[in-house]
Scaffold this motif. Sequence first.
Motif, short mmCIF file in Angstrom:
data_model
loop_
_atom_site.label_atom_id
_atom_site.label_comp_id
_atom_site.label_asym_id
_atom_site.label_seq_id
_atom_site.Cartn_x
_atom_site.Cartn_y
_atom_site.Cartn_z
N LYS A 136 -2.39 -12.00 -7.39
CA LYS A 136 -1.92 -11.10 -8.44
C LYS A 136 -2.25 -9.64 -8.15
O LYS A 136 -1.41 -8.75 -8.31
CB LYS A 136 -2.54 -11.53 -9.79
CG LYS A 136 -1.95 -10.80 -10.97
CD LYS A 136 -2.41 -11.40 -12.28
CE LYS A 136 -2.06 -10.48 -13.43
NZ LYS A 136 -2.61 -10.90 -14.70
N GLU A 137 -3.48 -9.42 -7.72
CA GLU A 137 -3.90 -8.04 -7.48
C GLU A 137 -3.02 -7.35 -6.44
O GLU A 137 -2.54 -6.24 -6.62
CB GLU A 137 -5.35 -8.03 -6.99
CG GLU A 137 -6.24 -7.18 -7.88
CD GLU A 137 -7.69 -7.43 -7.58
OE1 GLU A 137 -8.12 -6.99 -6.51
OE2 GLU A 137 -8.36 -8.08 -8.42
N GLN A 138 -2.76 -8.12 -5.34
CA GLN A 138 -1.94 -7.56 -4.26
C GLN A 138 -0.51 -7.32 -4.76
O GLN A 138 0.11 -6.30 -4.47
CB GLN A 138 -1.94 -8.53 -3.08
CG GLN A 138 -1.42 -7.85 -1.83
CD GLN A 138 -1.05 -8.86 -0.75
OE1 GLN A 138 -1.25 -10.07 -0.93
NE2 GLN A 138 -0.53 -8.37 0.35
N PHE A 139 -0.02 -8.27 -5.55
CA PHE A 139 1.34 -8.15 -6.09
C PHE A 139 1.47 -6.89 -6.95
O PHE A 139 2.41 -6.11 -6.81
CB PHE A 139 1.66 -9.41 -6.91
CG PHE A 139 3.05 -9.41 -7.50
CD1 PHE A 139 4.16 -9.72 -6.72
CD2 PHE A 139 3.25 -9.09 -8.83
CE1 PHE A 139 5.43 -9.71 -7.26
CE2 PHE A 139 4.52 -9.07 -9.38
CZ PHE A 139 5.62 -9.39 -8.59
N LEU A 140 0.47 -6.69 -7.84
CA LEU A 140 0.51 -5.52 -8.74
C LEU A 140 0.45 -4.21 -7.95
O LEU A 140 1.01 -3.20 -8.34
CB LEU A 140 -0.64 -5.57 -9.74
CG LEU A 140 -0.54 -6.63 -10.84
CD1 LEU A 140 -1.82 -6.66 -11.67
CD2 LEU A 140 0.66 -6.40 -11.74
N ALA A 141 -0.22 -4.27 -6.78
CA ALA A 141 -0.41 -3.05 -6.00
C ALA A 141 0.78 -2.75 -5.08
O ALA A 141 0.90 -1.64 -4.57
CB ALA A 141 -1.69 -3.15 -5.18
N THR A 142 1.66 -3.73 -4.87
CA THR A 142 2.71 -3.53 -3.86
C THR A 142 4.14 -3.73 -4.34
O THR A 142 5.07 -3.18 -3.78
CB THR A 142 2.48 -4.49 -2.66
OG1 THR A 142 2.35 -5.81 -3.19
CG2 THR A 142 1.24 -4.13 -1.87
N ASN A 143 4.35 -4.53 -5.36
CA ASN A 143 5.74 -4.82 -5.76
C ASN A 143 6.43 -3.55 -6.28
O ASN A 143 5.93 -2.90 -7.21
CB ASN A 143 5.73 -5.91 -6.84
CG ASN A 143 7.13 -6.22 -7.32
OD1 ASN A 143 7.66 -5.52 -8.18
ND2 ASN A 143 7.73 -7.25 -6.77
N PRO A 144 7.59 -3.19 -5.71
CA PRO A 144 8.25 -1.92 -6.08
C PRO A 144 8.62 -1.86 -7.58
O PRO A 144 8.46 -0.81 -8.20
CB PRO A 144 9.52 -1.91 -5.22
CG PRO A 144 9.34 -2.95 -4.20
CD PRO A 144 8.30 -3.91 -4.64
#
Length: 514
Positions: A136-144
């Motif tokens: 989740k953390e990575q998703f929140l930081a990278t998803n446009p």
Amino acid sequence: MAQNDDNLLKKIAGHAKEYGFVFQSSEIYDGLSAAYDYGQNGVELKNNIKEYWWKAMVQMNEHIVGLDASIFMHPTTWKASGHVDAFNDPMIDNKDSKKRYRADVMIEDYIANKLQKKIDKEVTKAEKRFGEAFDKEQFLATNPNVLRSQTKIDEINDRLKKGMEGDLADLKALIEELGIADPVSGSKNWTDVRQFNLMFSTELGSLAEGANKIYLRPETAQGIFVNFLNVQKTGRMKIPFGIAQIGKAFRNEIIARQFIFRMREFEQMEMQFFVKPGEQKEWFENWKEKRINWHKALGLGEANYRFHDHLNLAHYADAATDVEFNFPMGFKELEGIHSRTDFDLKAHEEHSGKKLQFFDTADNESYVPYVIETSIGLDRMFLAVLTAAYTEETLEDGSERLVMKIPAALAPYKVAVLPLLKKDGLPEKAREILLELQLDFNCQYDEKDAIGRRYRRQDAIGTPFCVTVDHQSLEDNTVTIRDRDDLSQIRVSVDEVRGKLAERTSMQELLRKL
Ligand code: GAP
């Protein structure tokens, strides 16, 4: 349990009225908005919540003492505290519907309902797609898509903060740019944003004597600050120490709805903890932990709480967080924990010309202490308990029941004593038991209607146990104890009833968990 729907709040308010918990104030005159009266069961629940707080905060803390300050205070108090100049809410009127709103709340609602929801949807979709591998953390930081929404949220929050600091024209511009419409009429025809002071004022003394404008206190905290030295000296208190009080507060809220969540007259339970400057961060964390433990010990469901750290700090704070509860309207503030610096004591020093300092004998120096405040709304706590307790159940035999699963230590009544029949000497035996139990517990006695209906009445007001007296009781001095939650019934000797009830309903057992 909280179902997150508007209907649930209505159901709870309806139930609270029907069963004597909460009534609309002056109902026979069609009521007064945002003022409520606590009925025969409500006052018991409210007193129990107060007792739980007072015991945990004052009596079980060697370094915290109580206070009961008056509601009326010298008017300079509110000048010093900043309330005369800054206790405002920005209001905006819709020219077509003539409805009034809080500009900041409308913007916050826009963020929550439009932008945050978009982010949450993306997360849910991705969780499904990636399964266990989802980070989740990575998703929140990278998803446009998420990043686009987050950037927008940050920009809006930034402008909201500046608007709250005084740029009211930009608050209006923001509402117009975001296309925020009146929820009632759909109209976007807004007035300018104006500041509205929330304090109620009245006059002290008759006009002949020369009346003075005074205020109804909007928080109990200032009564503690102005008594800092009185308590410190007479109680020989050493830093760190706290002063706690429970009392009424008054705010002329622009929008007051959602039952007892936002009222114009309400009750606060506040504690100011005075610490050495520089140690406030540590104590802030310490009180966050203590307060969340107090909440969780009640068993209203751990998932129903979360912290919300403030971005827009009040004029007096260097850190602040809310304990939010999952009310029927969603997660909302239940309690505030604030690191208030030395703002209040310094301001009262300046305005009164009196020193409000502590002489630290260890360091041989005087200083104005810093303050950590914990501030919980008693009425909101009451609503949190009702929300978590309200349970509609279908039983094994297909029948329905409405049961208030109020934590036993807080329940208005701990036990109902019920003779199975209103004859054969059963009421006499039941009253004999009642008289004994009344010495320790708040009890109900009921001999009217069939036993099933009487159980339902107790379920509806949250009585955790029913003691039933039947013919066998006359023979062998035993009774049954029925459990509200699992409906189990056990047969015990009358002599054992007191101990069994104490084990399951006492405040001591709850306090032991802290
Ligand atoms: N002394 C700090 C202070 O008053 P606050 O966040 O304005 O801080 C503290 O209020 C608590 O008082 C809130 O968390 C809430 O539970 C309760 N409260 C505030 N306004 C209220 C209202 N209009 N109706 C009911 N409770 C309210």
